[in-house]
Scaffold this motif. Sequence first.
Motif, PDB file in Angstrom:
ATOM      1  N   MET A   1     -10.303  -2.063   3.498  1.00 55.67           N
ATOM      2  CA  MET A   1     -10.121  -0.740   2.908  1.00 55.67           C
ATOM      3  C   MET A   1     -10.810  -0.652   1.548  1.00 55.67           C
ATOM      4  N   ILE A   2     -10.673  -1.685   0.737  1.00 51.62           N
ATOM      5  CA  ILE A   2     -11.312  -1.703  -0.583  1.00 51.62           C
ATOM      6  C   ILE A   2     -12.825  -1.693  -0.431  1.00 51.62           C
ATOM      7  N   ALA A   3     -13.350  -2.541   0.448  1.00 50.85           N
ATOM      8  CA  ALA A   3     -14.799  -2.604   0.652  1.00 50.85           C
ATOM      9  C   ALA A   3     -15.340  -1.259   1.142  1.00 50.85           C
ATOM     10  N   ASP A   4     -14.661  -0.632   2.088  1.00 48.67           N
ATOM     11  CA  ASP A   4     -15.102   0.664   2.597  1.00 48.67           C
ATOM     12  C   ASP A   4     -15.136   1.718   1.493  1.00 48.67           C
ATOM     13  N   ARG A   5     -14.131   1.717   0.637  1.00 44.71           N
ATOM     14  CA  ARG A   5     -14.071   2.711  -0.437  1.00 44.71           C
ATOM     15  C   ARG A   5     -15.144   2.463  -1.495  1.00 44.71           C
ATOM     16  N   VAL A   6     -15.426   1.193  -1.809  1.00 44.21           N
ATOM     17  CA  VAL A   6     -16.486   0.888  -2.772  1.00 44.21           C
ATOM     18  C   VAL A   6     -17.827   1.344  -2.227  1.00 44.21           C
ATOM     19  N   VAL A   7     -18.125   1.010  -0.967  1.00 41.70           N
ATOM     20  CA  VAL A   7     -19.408   1.389  -0.352  1.00 41.70           C
ATOM     21  C   VAL A   7     -19.540   2.911  -0.294  1.00 41.70           C
TER      22      VAL A   7
ATOM     23  N   LEU B   1      -3.729  -8.721   4.599  1.00 39.22           N
ATOM     24  CA  LEU B   1      -4.757  -8.990   3.593  1.00 39.22           C
ATOM     25  C   LEU B   1      -6.149  -8.564   4.064  1.00 39.22           C
ATOM     26  N   GLU B   2      -6.478  -8.850   5.314  1.00 40.62           N
ATOM     27  CA  GLU B   2      -7.795  -8.462   5.833  1.00 40.62           C
ATOM     28  C   GLU B   2      -7.947  -6.948   5.874  1.00 40.62           C
ATOM     29  N   GLN B   3      -6.903  -6.264   6.259  1.00 42.49           N
ATOM     30  CA  GLN B   3      -6.959  -4.804   6.307  1.00 42.49           C
ATOM     31  C   GLN B   3      -7.129  -4.235   4.904  1.00 42.49           C
ATOM     32  N   ALA B   4      -6.408  -4.780   3.924  1.00 45.33           N
ATOM     33  CA  ALA B   4      -6.521  -4.310   2.538  1.00 45.33           C
ATOM     34  C   ALA B   4      -7.923  -4.570   1.996  1.00 45.33           C
ATOM     35  N   THR B   5      -8.484  -5.742   2.292  1.00 46.23           N
ATOM     36  CA  THR B   5      -9.831  -6.071   1.838  1.00 46.23           C
ATOM     37  C   THR B   5     -10.854  -5.122   2.462  1.00 46.23           C
TER      38      THR B   5
ATOM     39  N   GLY C   1     -20.156   6.192  -9.551  1.00 44.57           N
ATOM     40  CA  GLY C   1     -18.884   6.252  -8.841  1.00 44.57           C
ATOM     41  C   GLY C   1     -18.126   4.937  -8.816  1.00 44.57           C
ATOM     42  N   VAL C   2     -18.700   3.882  -9.416  1.00 39.80           N
ATOM     43  CA  VAL C   2     -18.055   2.573  -9.432  1.00 39.80           C
ATOM     44  C   VAL C   2     -18.095   2.051 -10.861  1.00 39.80           C
ATOM     45  N   ALA C   3     -16.983   1.548 -11.329  1.00 39.04           N
ATOM     46  CA  ALA C   3     -16.907   0.957 -12.661  1.00 39.04           C
ATOM     47  C   ALA C   3     -16.043  -0.294 -12.573  1.00 39.04           C
ATOM     48  N   ALA C   4     -16.150  -1.155 -13.573  1.00 36.90           N
ATOM     49  CA  ALA C   4     -15.357  -2.386 -13.596  1.00 36.90           C
ATOM     50  C   ALA C   4     -14.779  -2.597 -14.980  1.00 36.90           C
ATOM     51  N   LEU C   5     -13.514  -2.966 -15.025  1.00 38.34           N
ATOM     52  CA  LEU C   5     -12.873  -3.358 -16.272  1.00 38.34           C
ATOM     53  C   LEU C   5     -12.220  -4.702 -16.023  1.00 38.34           C
ATOM     54  N   GLY C   6     -12.787  -5.750 -16.596  1.00 38.26           N
ATOM     55  CA  GLY C   6     -12.262  -7.099 -16.421  1.00 38.26           C
ATOM     56  C   GLY C   6     -11.153  -7.378 -17.422  1.00 38.26           C
TER      57      GLY C   6
ATOM     58  N   TYR D   1       0.844  -1.191   0.000  1.00 34.30           N
ATOM     59  CA  TYR D   1       0.000   0.000   0.000  1.00 34.30           C
ATOM     60  C   TYR D   1       0.880   1.241   0.000  1.00 34.30           C
ATOM     61  N   ARG D   2       0.530   2.189  -0.857  1.00 37.37           N
ATOM     62  CA  ARG D   2       1.223   3.472  -0.855  1.00 37.37           C
ATOM     63  C   ARG D   2       0.205   4.534  -0.456  1.00 37.37           C
ATOM     64  N   ARG D   3       0.454   5.167   0.654  1.00 31.05           N
ATOM     65  CA  ARG D   3      -0.470   6.172   1.192  1.00 31.05           C
ATOM     66  C   ARG D   3      -0.568   7.367   0.230  1.00 31.05           C
ATOM     67  N   PRO D   4      -1.693   8.075   0.252  1.00 31.32           N
ATOM     68  CA  PRO D   4      -1.818   9.274  -0.585  1.00 31.32           C
ATOM     69  C   PRO D   4      -0.683  10.253  -0.306  1.00 31.32           C
TER      70      PRO D   4
END
Length: 188
Positions: free
Chosen positions: A125-131, A119-123, A153-158, A106-109
């Motif tokens: 953080m991602i979930a919080d930002r998506v919500v 891994l749990e902390q990263a997951t 505000g949410v998009a996906a590119l597979g 992780y690179r802080r702003p």
Amino acid sequence: MARKTLLDWPVLRQLTGRDPLGRGAAVTSERTRSLEPRTVQADTVVKSICPYCAVGCGQNVYVRDGRVTQIEGDPDSPVSRGRLCPKGSASEQLVNSPGRATRMLYRRPGGTAWEPLDLEQATDMIADRVVESRRRHWQDTDEHGKPLRRTMGVAALGGATLDNEENYLIKKLFTALGAIQIENQARI
């Protein structure tokens, strides 16, 4: 190491032996006869799918002492029937590369360095930002009162390295989140 004599010369063995065309024992060195395939020494063989494209070629992954030693095409696969493309054949290097990332970084702003992250902390953080992004950019109705029920505000590119089932699940997830910008590299 024993000194070689004229009798060790492959052409002489070819002419005097039972291999006149020189396609077998006459041209095989002692070192070659002592070699064995990497697959023989494997403790286990694990069935897998090639990670590179959406074709889904079957792979036999040979493991010894908890380390991947060889990856070959799975002859039982109805998709590839034991064949792999050059990238699939080289996927052992993907697994055993010394440059492979094995932990979250992780690179802080505004930061200049990467730091390891659980891994749990990263997951989380991602979930919080998506919500939060979904909530902040939610559009329930348009200016005429017609229901939209979407988020911008949410998009996906597979990517094309995902198989059909993974892309299907990702599409369902992002649709359930209300995203409408859902695209796949294979379709672009």
